[in-house]
Scaffold this active site. Structure first.
Site, PDB file in Angstrom:
ATOM      1  N   LYS A 175      -6.508   4.011   1.360  1.00 38.31           N
ATOM      2  CA  LYS A 175      -5.322   3.175   1.157  1.00 38.31           C
ATOM      3  C   LYS A 175      -4.231   3.939   0.394  1.00 38.31           C
ATOM      4  O   LYS A 175      -3.049   3.675   0.548  1.00 38.31           O
ATOM      5  CB  LYS A 175      -5.710   1.906   0.397  1.00 38.31           C
ATOM      6  CG  LYS A 175      -6.396   0.863   1.273  1.00 38.31           C
ATOM      7  CD  LYS A 175      -5.396   0.189   2.223  1.00 38.31           C
ATOM      8  CE  LYS A 175      -5.987  -0.995   2.944  1.00 38.31           C
ATOM      9  NZ  LYS A 175      -5.011  -1.707   3.784  1.00 38.31           N
ATOM     10  N   THR A 206      -3.011  -1.852  -2.002  1.00 35.37           N
ATOM     11  CA  THR A 206      -3.995  -2.601  -2.789  1.00 35.37           C
ATOM     12  C   THR A 206      -4.113  -2.143  -4.237  1.00 35.37           C
ATOM     13  O   THR A 206      -3.922  -0.954  -4.540  1.00 35.37           O
ATOM     14  CB  THR A 206      -5.385  -2.468  -2.125  1.00 35.37           C
ATOM     15  OG1 THR A 206      -6.396  -2.895  -3.037  1.00 35.37           O
ATOM     16  CG2 THR A 206      -5.698  -1.039  -1.730  1.00 35.37           C
TER      17      THR A 206
END
Ligand code: NAP
Ligand code: G4F
Length: 402
Positions: free
Chosen positions: A161, A133
């Site tokens: 992430k 992301t």
């Protein structure tokens, strides 16, 4: 024999679009869904067919990214050619409240899936896509952000992430896995989760237009995002796994808009011109003018959205809108700020440079910002019209607000 894909997070926005895309390409698709106390397969129900019938290519399995043995078993049973790891606690603000769970599902969950491939000896045969992301860029160190921009996450979600990103790179380098990171910037659609800002706005605007809701509370109106359409972005995921060599790719439109601008554009779809008064937490979005024809069209226009260009035309509709109370008038406050939606650390500005994806994958976004807002508002209008109809017939309409 058709190619087999396993999608984690199949019940989410991207899972649904990707499953549809892969089925369209002739794939057999297996998805992992969580057990929930209510049905949670709304987004993929249209893809489901009775598994007892011949030729079925879409299957779902109960599972969870926090359960390693379950993941190993599903991978063993499905033996996928491609895994798309989309499952995640994906809400940035929620990650501040559920930091440990977010790390467990988003970071360690990815590790568990990669380990499953090693344990089962599939590291040379199964290709792996990781849903990375733009939140990893966080406090962005360069403008625009590309594959070489340094990371600076600003939330437990971003940090989790980032672990998933690097463990994916590490397994690629250490074990020769065909593992790729898609560093995707914000992408939206009519099936976007209702608590992400875009959907929160389009849903509220539709409900306000139909007199089902009075106003909308938001957080940071200055935030700038690079918003694309999820349908375009899942194509990029698939393309990454078709390359001879695995790699990491930024996927973005290269265009940036503010939350404030998103509100203006969404209101314009229903004929409301919004003006801003005040500043900071006292800022409000106020109705400046109303295009009565557009508003009537939005209220009465059952069925699919009109073409974007004709949205400014005079609408007829086939009745059914409410013509009693007129909640919208110039001067009415539609948007207010609630500090509750401010984040402990904010990502103020993101804009991506997807040149690598364009050159190597031949990928281009097809949906413009205006088209995205248009599609989302008109889909939410259809849902609001259904609610309004139920309400006028005396049925209870749930008021989901967060
Ligand atoms: P989403 O709509 O929130 O969907 C997330 C999916 O993950 C849902 O199916 C959810 O199941 C599932 N899930 C959550 N926790 C899980 C767990 N512990 N075990 C198994 N499944 C779990 O997210 P999205 O927008 O489709 O995004 C897909 C992926 O891309 C996510 O990893 C997200 O972080 C990442 N991403 C999204 C964007 C974006 O702008 N949309 C941008 C960059 C990266 P339930 O339906 O049961 O909740
Ligand atoms: O829509 P958002 O919640 O998305 P955010 O935080 O950018 O995260 C999304 O995109 C990421 C990709 O960059 C994904 F990785 C992630 O999974 C998720 O899909 O918020 C967008 C912006 C933020 O700056 C937020 O502070 O909008 C601002 N905002 C202002 N008012 C709001 C609100 N966000 C939400 N959710 N709700 C508000 O009321």
């Amino acid at each position: 024999m058709s190619t087999t894909a396993l999608i984690t997070g199949i019940t989410g926005q991207d899972g649904a679009y990707l499953a549809e895309h892969l089925l369209g390409l002739g794939y057999t698709v297996h998805g992992i869904k969580r057990r929930a106390s209510l049905f949670n397969t709304d987004r993929v129900d249209h893809l489901y067919s009775d598994p007892h019938k011949p030729g079925v290519r879409f299957f779902m399995h109960y599972g969870d990214m926090t359960d390693a043995t379950n993941l190993i078993r599903i991978v063993q049973e499905t033996r996928p050619d491609e895994i798309y790891n989309l499952a995640a606690q994906s809400h940035v603000q929620v990650s501040f409240e559920t930091a440990e769970y977010t790390a467990n599902s988003d970071a360690l969950g990815t590790l568990r899936l990669l380990e499953a491939l090693r344990i089962l000896g599939l590291e040379q045969t199964t290709r792996f896509y990781q849903a990375s992301t733009s939140e990893m860029f966080g406090l962005a160190q360069q403008v625009p952000q590309s594959e070489t921009t340094p990371f600076y996450p600003r939330s437990p979600y971003g940090a989790a992430k980032l672990y998933a990103y690097w463990i994916c790179v590490n397994y690629r380098e250490a074990y020769g896995l065909h593992a790729s990171n898609g560093i995707l910037f914000n992408h939206e659609s009519p099936i976007r989760g209702e608590t992400f800002v875009t959907r929160k706005i389009t849903r509220a605007v539709a409900r306000i237009a139909l007199g089902l809701q009075d106003d909308l509370y938001l957080g940071n109106l200055d935030s700038l995002r690079d918003w694309g359409h999820a349908r375009d972005y899942v194509r990029a995921m698939h393309l990454m796994l078709q390359q001879d060599e695995p790699s990491d790719y930024v996927i973005a439109t290269g265009e940036q808009h503010s939350v404030r601008e998103f509100c203006e554009r969404a209101c314009a779809e229903v004929g409301v011109a919004l003006a801003w008064r005040g500043a900071g937490a006292d800022e409000t979005g106020v109705v400046q003018a109303i295009d009565a024809h557009l508003l009537a069209r939005a209220r009465n226009g059952y069925g699919p959205a009109p073409a974007l260009q004709s949205a400014s035309g005079h609408g007829g509709g086939h009745g059914g809108g409410q013509d009693s109370a007129e909640p919208l008038r110039p001067g009415k406050v539609l948007v207010r700020v609630d500090r509750r939606y401010f984040r402990p650390t904010e990502v103020a500005s993101l804009i991506g440079d997807a040149s690598k994806a364009r050159e190597r994958l031949g990928w281009e976004p097809t949906c413009t910002f205006a088209e995205l807002v248009h599609e989302m508002v008109w889909d939410d209008l259809a849902q609001a019209q259904r609610d309004e109809l139920c309400k006028t017939q005396g049925f209870r309409v749930p008021e989901f607000r967060e």
